[in-house]
Design a protein around this motif. Structure first.
Motif, mmCIF file in Angstrom:
data_model
loop_
_atom_site.group_PDB
_atom_site.id
_atom_site.type_symbol
_atom_site.label_atom_id
_atom_site.label_comp_id
_atom_site.label_asym_id
_atom_site.label_seq_id
_atom_site.Cartn_x
_atom_site.Cartn_y
_atom_site.Cartn_z
ATOM 1 N N SER A 189 12.032 -0.355 -2.871
ATOM 2 C CA SER A 189 11.128 -1.506 -2.768
ATOM 3 C C SER A 189 11.900 -2.818 -2.840
ATOM 4 O O SER A 189 11.567 -3.786 -2.142
ATOM 5 C CB SER A 189 10.062 -1.448 -3.866
ATOM 6 O OG SER A 189 10.638 -1.572 -5.148
ATOM 7 N N LEU A 190 12.934 -2.861 -3.670
ATOM 8 C CA LEU A 190 13.733 -4.089 -3.777
ATOM 9 C C LEU A 190 14.522 -4.348 -2.497
ATOM 10 O O LEU A 190 14.677 -5.504 -2.070
ATOM 11 C CB LEU A 190 14.684 -3.992 -4.973
ATOM 12 C CG LEU A 190 14.015 -3.952 -6.357
ATOM 13 C CD1 LEU A 190 15.049 -3.827 -7.453
ATOM 14 C CD2 LEU A 190 13.150 -5.182 -6.581
ATOM 15 N N ILE A 191 15.005 -3.288 -1.873
ATOM 16 C CA ILE A 191 15.735 -3.440 -0.605
ATOM 17 C C ILE A 191 14.783 -3.893 0.503
ATOM 18 O O ILE A 191 15.081 -4.820 1.264
ATOM 19 C CB ILE A 191 16.420 -2.110 -0.214
ATOM 20 C CG1 ILE A 191 17.538 -1.779 -1.210
ATOM 21 C CG2 ILE A 191 16.984 -2.189 1.203
ATOM 22 C CD1 ILE A 191 18.112 -0.383 -1.046
ATOM 23 N N VAL A 192 13.622 -3.252 0.600
ATOM 24 C CA VAL A 192 12.663 -3.577 1.659
ATOM 25 C C VAL A 192 12.154 -5.006 1.530
ATOM 26 O O VAL A 192 11.935 -5.697 2.533
ATOM 27 C CB VAL A 192 11.477 -2.578 1.617
ATOM 28 C CG1 VAL A 192 10.344 -3.036 2.530
ATOM 29 C CG2 VAL A 192 11.938 -1.175 2.030
ATOM 30 N N SER A 241 0.826 -1.207 0.000
ATOM 31 C CA SER A 241 0.000 0.000 0.000
ATOM 32 C C SER A 241 0.860 1.256 0.000
ATOM 33 O O SER A 241 0.572 2.232 -0.700
ATOM 34 C CB SER A 241 -0.924 -0.004 1.222
ATOM 35 O OG SER A 241 -1.747 -1.148 1.234
ATOM 36 N N ALA A 242 1.951 1.231 0.783
ATOM 37 C CA ALA A 242 2.857 2.381 0.850
ATOM 38 C C ALA A 242 3.542 2.621 -0.491
ATOM 39 O O ALA A 242 3.710 3.769 -0.926
ATOM 40 C CB ALA A 242 3.898 2.165 1.943
ATOM 41 N N LEU A 243 3.937 1.537 -1.169
ATOM 42 C CA LEU A 243 4.595 1.683 -2.473
ATOM 43 C C LEU A 243 3.639 2.269 -3.502
ATOM 44 O O LEU A 243 4.010 3.182 -4.253
ATOM 45 C CB LEU A 243 5.118 0.326 -2.953
ATOM 46 C CG LEU A 243 5.722 0.328 -4.370
ATOM 47 C CD1 LEU A 243 6.920 1.271 -4.441
ATOM 48 C CD2 LEU A 243 6.109 -1.081 -4.805
ATOM 49 N N VAL A 244 2.413 1.768 -3.543
ATOM 50 C CA VAL A 244 1.439 2.281 -4.513
ATOM 51 C C VAL A 244 1.127 3.753 -4.227
ATOM 52 O O VAL A 244 1.014 4.567 -5.150
ATOM 53 C CB VAL A 244 0.153 1.427 -4.497
ATOM 54 C CG1 VAL A 244 -0.938 2.069 -5.338
ATOM 55 C CG2 VAL A 244 0.449 0.019 -5.005
ATOM 56 N N ALA A 245 1.018 4.109 -2.936
ATOM 57 C CA ALA A 245 0.779 5.514 -2.568
ATOM 58 C C ALA A 245 1.940 6.400 -3.002
ATOM 59 O O ALA A 245 1.745 7.509 -3.507
ATOM 60 C CB ALA A 245 0.565 5.627 -1.058
ATOM 61 N N ILE A 282 8.123 4.999 5.225
ATOM 62 C CA ILE A 282 9.369 5.707 5.578
ATOM 63 C C ILE A 282 10.500 5.477 4.574
ATOM 64 O O ILE A 282 11.144 6.441 4.126
ATOM 65 C CB ILE A 282 9.803 5.344 7.020
ATOM 66 C CG1 ILE A 282 8.817 5.931 8.032
ATOM 67 C CG2 ILE A 282 11.219 5.870 7.303
ATOM 68 C CD1 ILE A 282 9.059 5.473 9.465
ATOM 69 N N PRO A 283 10.802 4.228 4.172
ATOM 70 C CA PRO A 283 11.892 4.042 3.200
ATOM 71 C C PRO A 283 11.653 4.766 1.884
ATOM 72 O O PRO A 283 12.596 5.275 1.262
ATOM 73 C CB PRO A 283 11.923 2.514 2.989
ATOM 74 C CG PRO A 283 11.253 1.942 4.187
ATOM 75 C CD PRO A 283 10.216 2.938 4.592
#
Length: 427
Positions: free
Chosen positions: A190-193, A138-142, A398-399
């Motif tokens: 996103s790849l790191i997380v 959800s955070a990535l899409v936002a 946050i990331p």
């Protein structure tokens, strides 16, 4: 700070703390200040009308309507399918798909929340099913949805161009590389997380499957090419391009994909009218606020105070970035342009910063504000789609905020990222 500034900004922030809608808060604080300084109230209506009676601003309702039409036409799911066929088999592939499709859809809708709404309903459940944490998805899409106001055509650029008197066509072309850099930063984060997530295996698409997905998505991919190609080819203006986008979306939705029905147009027109009215109310209310900031000498006083503090361009840009990042947490991009640009423009002129470059800096700042709490509008849209709490998505985002600020720093202090394409094209 003079009494006029205290009255204007003080009443504005008090109204915001009372949870008054921002358009109303801007209007009421302006009225309070006009009354306090015995300014004729006719100024209020005249300024509101003058601010909205501009041909260029017609692009806003047209781009809003175009985004709604193309969302309903099935373009978003076809873009997602094509991107998924291309990179979905890679580790973290769906995260990459989320950013890539956000870049494509951003070039259709011109709006952050619209991008999140169109793509999130498909991507968030898919990422959750594939093994991603729902908060992270959800955070990535936002976050990726915020690319909607950086990649052209952008409603935010239309407003900035009107307020700062900068070519909207130049802003569109200047936003391409910063928008892509912003997207790459989100992909990296996103790849790191997600490196420790356990994903389901996804088979590699065959060349035929990839080709079929590309052909199916081609009408959506062509949208930004037609819009931007028409503008830079001198065929139509940005405002006319918005109208072309509406008719192109109707053609694709009704005759090509056949997912948009004639009977649905009335609802789309009503929804687009409501969204446009909200935006234009903010524009008209904020224009009176900006008029007071300018005519009462507030902008000049603040500019002189900042330049007296330091004349170092890089320090001033750092201070402005901090102000914008904080402002973006509480107010939308359109309000920020009208409130802050009258203050910043004299400072920028004094230190020799190109207003085209600054338009990208300011828009990237405010894009970050779309996914930072407490008022990040993209977060609320993603929360509703993902059915998660604001606290959960606020931690997960946050990331993405961190890498976005790194991209912002690069865009701020390396002007060529913004200007090299316009210069290459001789604009």
């Amino acid at each position: 700070m003079g009494f006029s500034a205290i009255t204007l900004f003080g009443s504005f922030f008090i109204l915001l703390l009372m949870n008054i809608p921002i358009a109303v808060a801007l209007g009421l604080s302006s009225v309070i200040t006009l009354i306090a300084f015995d300014v004729p109230m006719s100024i209020y209506s005249f300024t509101m009308y003058s601010a909205t009676a501009k041909f260029t601003l017609l692009a806003i309702p047209f781009f809003i309507l175009a985004g709604m039409i193309m969302e309903r036409s099935g373009i978003s799911k076809r873009l997602i399918d094509f991107a998924n066929k291309a990179v979905g088999h890679l580790r973290g592939g769906l995260a990459i798909v989320a950013v890539i499709t956000s870049c494509f859809f951003a070039a259709i809708s011109g709006s952050g929340p619209a991008t999140v709404a169109a793509l999130g309903s498909i991507l968030i459940p898919a990422m959750d099913d594939a093994g991603y944490d729902k908060g992270m998805a959800s955070a990535l899409v936002a976050s990726a949805g915020a690319i909607g106001i950086i990649i052209p055509p952008s409603i935010a650029f239309v407003v900035y161009g009107v307020v700062a008197e900068v070519s909207i066509g130049k802003l569109f072309i200047a936003g391409i590389v910063p928008g892509l850099l912003f997207g790459l930063a989100l992909i990296a984060a996103s790849l790191i997380v997600s490196k420790n997530y356990q994903f389901k295996d996804v088979k590699v698409a065959t060349a035929r499957e990839l080709w079929d997905a590309f052909k199916d998505a081609l009408w959506g991919i062509m949208t930004p090419i037609i819009i931007l190609g028409g503008i830079y080819g001198g065929i139509f203006t940005p405002t006319e391009a918005a109208g072309v986008a509406v008719f192109y979306g109707l053609f694709v939705g009704i005759f090509i994909y056949k997912e948009l029905k004639i009977k649905e147009l009335s609802k789309l027109l009503v929804d687009a009218s409501i969204s446009s009215a909200v935006v234009m109310l903010i524009v008209s209310s904020a224009s009176v606020f900006a008029w007071i900031v300018t005519t009462q000498g507030i902008a000049t006083n603040i500019a002189q105070a900042m330049i007296a503090f330091t004349t170092n361009k890089y320090v001033i840009l750092l201070i402005i970035n901090v102000i914008l990042l904080i402002a973006g947490c509480f107010i939308d991009a359109i309000s920020a342009y009208y409130i802050l640009l009258p203050i910043f423009i004299p400072i920028l002129n004094a230190i020799g910063v190109d207003l085209l470059h600054f338009g990208i800096i300011m828009t990237v700042n405010l894009a970050i504000g779309q996914f930072t709490p407490p008022v990040g509008v993209n977060l609320y849209v993603a929360c509703g789609i993902g059915n998660i709490s604001l606290s959960r998505i606020s931690k997960a985002v946050i990331p993405f905020v961190v890498v976005s600020i790194i991209a912002l720093i690069l865009i701020t202090y390396i002007p060529a990222i913004t200007t090299f394409i316009p210069e290459l094209l001789g604009m």
